[in-house]
Each structure stands twice: as C-alpha cells, then as structure tokens.
Design a protein around this motif. Structure first.
Motif, PDB file in Angstrom:
ATOM      1  N   PRO A  54      47.066  39.103  32.556  1.00 13.82           N
ATOM      2  CA  PRO A  54      48.034  38.986  33.658  1.00 13.82           C
ATOM      3  C   PRO A  54      48.562  40.353  34.068  1.00 13.82           C
ATOM      4  CG  PRO A  54      48.569  37.501  31.847  1.00 13.82           C
ATOM      5  CD  PRO A  54      47.534  38.446  31.336  1.00 13.82           C
ATOM      6  N   VAL A  55      48.941  40.478  35.332  1.00  8.71           N
ATOM      7  CA  VAL A  55      49.428  41.748  35.876  1.00  8.71           C
ATOM      8  C   VAL A  55      50.866  41.561  36.352  1.00  8.71           C
ATOM      9  CG1 VAL A  55      49.043  43.485  37.671  1.00  8.71           C
ATOM     10  CG2 VAL A  55      47.102  42.331  36.619  1.00  8.71           C
ATOM     11  N   PRO A  56      51.785  42.443  35.947  1.00  9.99           N
ATOM     12  CA  PRO A  56      53.165  42.298  36.404  1.00  9.99           C
ATOM     13  C   PRO A  56      53.303  42.593  37.897  1.00  9.99           C
ATOM     14  CG  PRO A  56      52.908  44.350  35.203  1.00  9.99           C
ATOM     15  CD  PRO A  56      51.616  43.616  35.081  1.00  9.99           C
ATOM     16  N   PHE A  57      54.294  41.973  38.497  1.00 11.58           N
ATOM     17  CA  PHE A  57      54.639  42.195  39.906  1.00 11.58           C
ATOM     18  C   PHE A  57      53.555  41.728  40.875  1.00 11.58           C
ATOM     19  CE2 PHE A  57      56.820  45.688  37.562  1.00 11.58           C
ATOM     20  CZ  PHE A  57      58.092  45.148  37.640  1.00 11.58           C
ATOM     21  N   ALA A  58      52.675  40.877  40.379  1.00  8.44           N
ATOM     22  CA  ALA A  58      51.651  40.313  41.264  1.00  8.44           C
ATOM     23  C   ALA A  58      52.122  38.934  41.720  1.00  8.44           C
ATOM     24  CB  ALA A  58      50.327  40.201  40.520  1.00  8.44           C
ATOM     25  N   PRO A  59      51.723  38.516  42.912  1.00  2.90           N
ATOM     26  CA  PRO A  59      52.087  37.161  43.339  1.00  2.90           C
ATOM     27  C   PRO A  59      51.455  36.119  42.426  1.00  2.90           C
ATOM     28  CG  PRO A  59      50.629  38.249  44.938  1.00  2.90           C
ATOM     29  CD  PRO A  59      50.937  39.259  43.899  1.00  2.90           C
ATOM     30  N   ILE A  62      47.684  35.595  41.959  1.00  4.78           N
ATOM     31  CA  ILE A  62      46.822  36.548  41.248  1.00  4.78           C
ATOM     32  C   ILE A  62      46.934  36.210  39.769  1.00  4.78           C
ATOM     33  CG2 ILE A  62      46.420  38.972  40.630  1.00  4.78           C
ATOM     34  CD1 ILE A  62      45.808  38.306  43.524  1.00  4.78           C
ATOM     35  N   VAL A  65      43.597  40.353  35.732  1.00  3.38           N
ATOM     36  CA  VAL A  65      42.382  41.162  35.894  1.00  3.38           C
ATOM     37  C   VAL A  65      41.425  40.904  34.735  1.00  3.38           C
ATOM     38  CG1 VAL A  65      43.453  43.029  37.235  1.00  3.38           C
ATOM     39  CG2 VAL A  65      43.495  43.130  34.747  1.00  3.38           C
ATOM     40  N   PRO A  74      40.209  42.018  39.939  1.00  7.03           N
ATOM     41  CA  PRO A  74      41.301  41.046  40.036  1.00  7.03           C
ATOM     42  C   PRO A  74      40.773  39.616  40.191  1.00  7.03           C
ATOM     43  CG  PRO A  74      41.147  42.352  42.061  1.00  7.03           C
ATOM     44  CD  PRO A  74      40.108  42.880  41.127  1.00  7.03           C
ATOM     45  N   LEU A  76      41.598  35.977  41.621  1.00  6.55           N
ATOM     46  CA  LEU A  76      42.450  35.263  42.578  1.00  6.55           C
ATOM     47  C   LEU A  76      42.391  33.762  42.260  1.00  6.55           C
ATOM     48  CD1 LEU A  76      42.735  36.040  46.330  1.00  6.55           C
ATOM     49  CD2 LEU A  76      42.549  33.691  45.609  1.00  6.55           C
ATOM     50  N   LEU A 105      36.350  40.973  43.792  1.00  3.03           N
ATOM     51  CA  LEU A 105      37.343  40.076  43.212  1.00  3.03           C
ATOM     52  C   LEU A 105      36.596  38.940  42.539  1.00  3.03           C
ATOM     53  CD1 LEU A 105      39.004  37.692  45.777  1.00  3.03           C
ATOM     54  CD2 LEU A 105      37.158  39.182  46.434  1.00  3.03           C
ATOM     55  N   SER A 161      45.571  37.657  52.597  1.00  4.26           N
ATOM     56  CA  SER A 161      46.281  37.777  51.316  1.00  4.26           C
ATOM     57  C   SER A 161      47.169  39.011  51.311  1.00  4.26           C
ATOM     58  CB  SER A 161      45.286  37.817  50.151  1.00  4.26           C
ATOM     59  OG  SER A 161      44.417  38.921  50.271  1.00  4.26           O
TER      60      SER A 161
ATOM     61  N   ARG B  15      52.865  41.312  24.469  1.00  4.61           N
ATOM     62  CA  ARG B  15      51.603  41.853  24.980  1.00  4.61           C
ATOM     63  C   ARG B  15      51.540  43.358  24.765  1.00  4.61           C
ATOM     64  NH1 ARG B  15      51.549  39.138  30.840  1.00  4.61           N
ATOM     65  NH2 ARG B  15      51.652  36.979  30.213  1.00  4.61           N
ATOM     66  N   LEU B  48      59.430  42.606  33.515  1.00  3.33           N
ATOM     67  CA  LEU B  48      58.052  42.216  33.826  1.00  3.33           C
ATOM     68  C   LEU B  48      57.873  40.701  33.889  1.00  3.33           C
ATOM     69  CD1 LEU B  48      56.091  44.743  31.543  1.00  3.33           C
ATOM     70  CD2 LEU B  48      56.736  45.003  33.937  1.00  3.33           C
ATOM     71  N   LEU B  91      42.251  46.827  46.157  1.00  2.00           N
ATOM     72  CA  LEU B  91      42.560  45.444  46.535  1.00  2.00           C
ATOM     73  C   LEU B  91      43.779  44.941  45.763  1.00  2.00           C
ATOM     74  CD1 LEU B  91      41.507  42.981  48.140  1.00  2.00           C
ATOM     75  CD2 LEU B  91      40.117  42.403  46.149  1.00  2.00           C
ATOM     76  N   TRP B  95      48.062  44.061  46.566  1.00  2.00           N
ATOM     77  CA  TRP B  95      48.638  42.750  46.288  1.00  2.00           C
ATOM     78  C   TRP B  95      49.923  42.847  45.467  1.00  2.00           C
ATOM     79  CZ3 TRP B  95      43.295  40.389  44.650  1.00  2.00           C
ATOM     80  CH2 TRP B  95      42.664  39.852  45.772  1.00  2.00           C
ATOM     81  N   LEU B  96      50.166  44.008  44.854  1.00  2.00           N
ATOM     82  CA  LEU B  96      51.325  44.126  43.950  1.00  2.00           C
ATOM     83  C   LEU B  96      52.614  44.364  44.722  1.00  2.00           C
ATOM     84  CD1 LEU B  96      49.768  46.312  41.094  1.00  2.00           C
ATOM     85  CD2 LEU B  96      49.986  43.827  41.199  1.00  2.00           C
ATOM     86  N   ARG B  97      53.677  43.698  44.288  1.00  2.00           N
ATOM     87  CA  ARG B  97      54.973  43.850  44.966  1.00  2.00           C
ATOM     88  C   ARG B  97      55.651  45.159  44.592  1.00  2.00           C
ATOM     89  NH1 ARG B  97      55.436  38.538  43.111  1.00  2.00           N
ATOM     90  NH2 ARG B  97      56.803  39.289  41.486  1.00  2.00           N
ATOM     91  N   GLN B 115      47.134  47.209  30.504  1.00  2.00           N
ATOM     92  CA  GLN B 115      47.780  47.775  31.681  1.00  2.00           C
ATOM     93  C   GLN B 115      48.525  49.052  31.331  1.00  2.00           C
ATOM     94  OE1 GLN B 115      49.881  44.468  33.723  1.00  2.00           O
ATOM     95  NE2 GLN B 115      48.783  43.333  32.139  1.00  2.00           N
TER      96      GLN B 115
END
Lengths: 168, 140
Positions: A54-59, A62, A65, A74, A76, A105, A161, B15, B48, B91, B95-97, B115
């Motif tokens: 999982p990736v932080p701050f992603a919607p 997502i 990765v 990534p 989706l 992706l 997206s 993590r 996070l 990409l 997508w990241l905020r 990460q």
C-alpha cells in the motif's frame, strides 16, 4: 478465439491470430460482477499472486504498488474506482500488467477469458446505466454469449483518474 | 558508507519504510518533545493512516525555526544504499495527494517494495496544514 496458457513461472502467455477488417482482437477478463476488454497489444503480461505494498496518500482506488522485473507498477482497483464496491480477493486472481504509452499499471482479474476475436459490427456504445466513473472510460461494449463486455479506453482511464485526484 | 549515501529503514504502523539519512537532523528517543513553539511531534503512523504501535524512536527533521519529530516504532540496524532507490512512476506520482514519496526500494531479494518517504517534504506539508498549531498531530 486465441489461446492462453500458464507458464512454469506462473505468468500467462497467449497467442492470437491477428484481427482483420471484420474482426477486432480483445483481451477479455472478469473482475467482480463485471467483464472487461482491452486491446491485447496493451497487455504486457499476466502474473500470479504478488504482494501489493500500500502507498500512503493515495486515493482508495490505488491498491498499492508491486515490483515487476525491476519496475515498480501501481495497482489500480477497478471495482473501487468505478464505485462498484471493494472486490473480494479471489484465490485464483491474476494481475494484468497493462502498458499505455509510457505508463505501466496493473489491475486484478478474477479470471482471464483470453483473447477473443470480436466482429466489428458487434461493438455498440457504452451502456447508459453504468456508474458515471465507468461510463467516462468505456469506449464501447459487446456481448459474448449472454455476458456484457465493457471495452476500456486506457487513455481515458489515465486522464480521468488524474483529473479525479486534482479535483479532490 | 557516508551519511549522504544510505537510507535508514524503520517500522511504522507495523510496516517497513525507509528515509534518506541525510534528510534527518537527528534520531531521538520515543519521548522527544518539541523544545520550542516552532517545533512539533507527529506520530508518523497516524499521519499515514496506519495504526500506530508503541513509540520507539523519533526521526527529527529541521523545519524553519524549529524541528518536526516523526515518531516511529523502531529503527532497523540495516542500512540500505541510496542507489537502491527507484523513482516513483510518473503515473503514481500524479495520483498521490501528498508528494511525500521520495522513491521505492526493493527488499527481500526483490520480492517486496519498500516505500522511501521524503521526510523533509512531509514536514513541509505538515507545517503547511496547520502552521500555528504546535504539539502532536495525527492523520490529515
């Protein structure tokens, strides 16, 4: 119809006769209650189960990765992106790695149907009752037996997206 | 290996993450507290969106007149070479905020992806969210 086979490494390879003026080749897969199609030329490979980070701050759509042969790709979550709820992790699911222009992706497929030859006349505009997010990125649909297959437009999916993230 | 050349690996929210050592002012204990109003203490896991475990260490980053301390659970003795960082795909970056991901690094022989957080940039973002606020900060 083309054929696909599982290789010894768990990845999937397929062969398909080229389309002609009357038929278009489409890579078809099931995800949740939906069936989707992509141009086979956009499908780089199909892999088995991989750990998704999982990736932080992603919607929420997502999933994270994965590492694919030295590349970070990534993932989706199509179901979530389309507002169709969170799809269950089916044990037999496979990861479809997709390339569009310079971007890569991946999306999960519960089951791969394979590469299908679709009569050009069988393509119809997207169904009007689709969720808005899905309607925006579907270029057409066709029927395979009784199943409705939604043809995804990858260019639109990537553009929409990003616009969705910017819009918050 | 010089401080400029390695990443430190740490546990946060159960993590593993990494950060560039050169982005840190210091590594302090779990009970590090802001010494000035310009500093603040942030539980990184909460920021996070993860469930925070017991506080173990604090990664202190210089920010403006003060410091921002990111509380994490533990720090690994393993050091990762900076060359291991791979860029975030364009990409995904789009997508990241919050652009707080400096890159990604493989671990466990390429089976997993770790990460690499850009802690100075994250500190900048934390401060921009609530410039007047001091003390602890959690999830956005």
């Amino acid at each position: 119809m083309g054929e696909h086979k599982i290789t010894s490494t768990g990845s999937m390879a397929w062969s398909a006769e080229a389309g002609d003026d009357t038929r278009e080749m489409m890579f078809v897969f099931h995800r949740g209650a939906q069936t989707f199609a992509l141009p086979p030329t956009s499908v780089a490979e199909v892999l088995g189960q991989l750990e998704v980070t999982p990736v932080p701050f992603a919607p929420g759509w997502i999933e994270g990765v994965v590492g694919v042969r030295g590349d970070v790709v990534p993932v989706l979550a199509l179901q979530t992106y389309f507002g169709l709820g969170k799809a269950e992790a089916v044990a037999s699911r496979r990861l479809v790695v997709i390339r569009h222009e310079a971007h890569t992706l991946a999306v999960w497929a519960d089951r791969i149907v394979g590469v299908e030859a679709v009569e050009v006349g069988a393509f119809e505009p997207p169904l009007g009752n689709l969720p808005e997010a899905m309607l925006k990125v579907c270029r057409s649909h066709f029927r395979m037996n009784e199943t409705v297959v939604h043809c995804l437009d990858l260019g639109l999916l990537l553009t929409e997206s990003r616009a969705r993230v910017v819009a918050g | 290996m010089g401080r400029e050349d390695y990443l430190i690996e740490f546990r946060c929210g159960g993590r593993s993450f990494a950060a560039e050592a050169r982005g840190l002012r210091s590594i302090a204990g779990a009970h590090w507290r802001p010494a000035t109003k310009a500093s603040r203490r942030v539980v990184l896991a909460e920021l996070l969106g993860l469930t925070a475990g017991p506080a173990g260490r604090t990664l202190v980053v210089a920010r403006g007149q003060g410091n921002i301390g990111f509380v994490v659970e533990s720090i690994s003795k393993r050091q990762i070479e900076r060359q291991a960082i791979r860029p975030v795909p364009e990409l995904l970056q789009g997508w990241l905020r919050v652009p707080a991901l400096a890159g990604l690094a493989y671990y466990a022989g390429g089976e997993g992806v770790m990460q690499v957080l850009d802690l100075p940039r994250l500190a900048e973002w934390v401060e921009a969210q609530a410039p007047e606020e001091t003390g602890e900060k959690g999830q956005p």
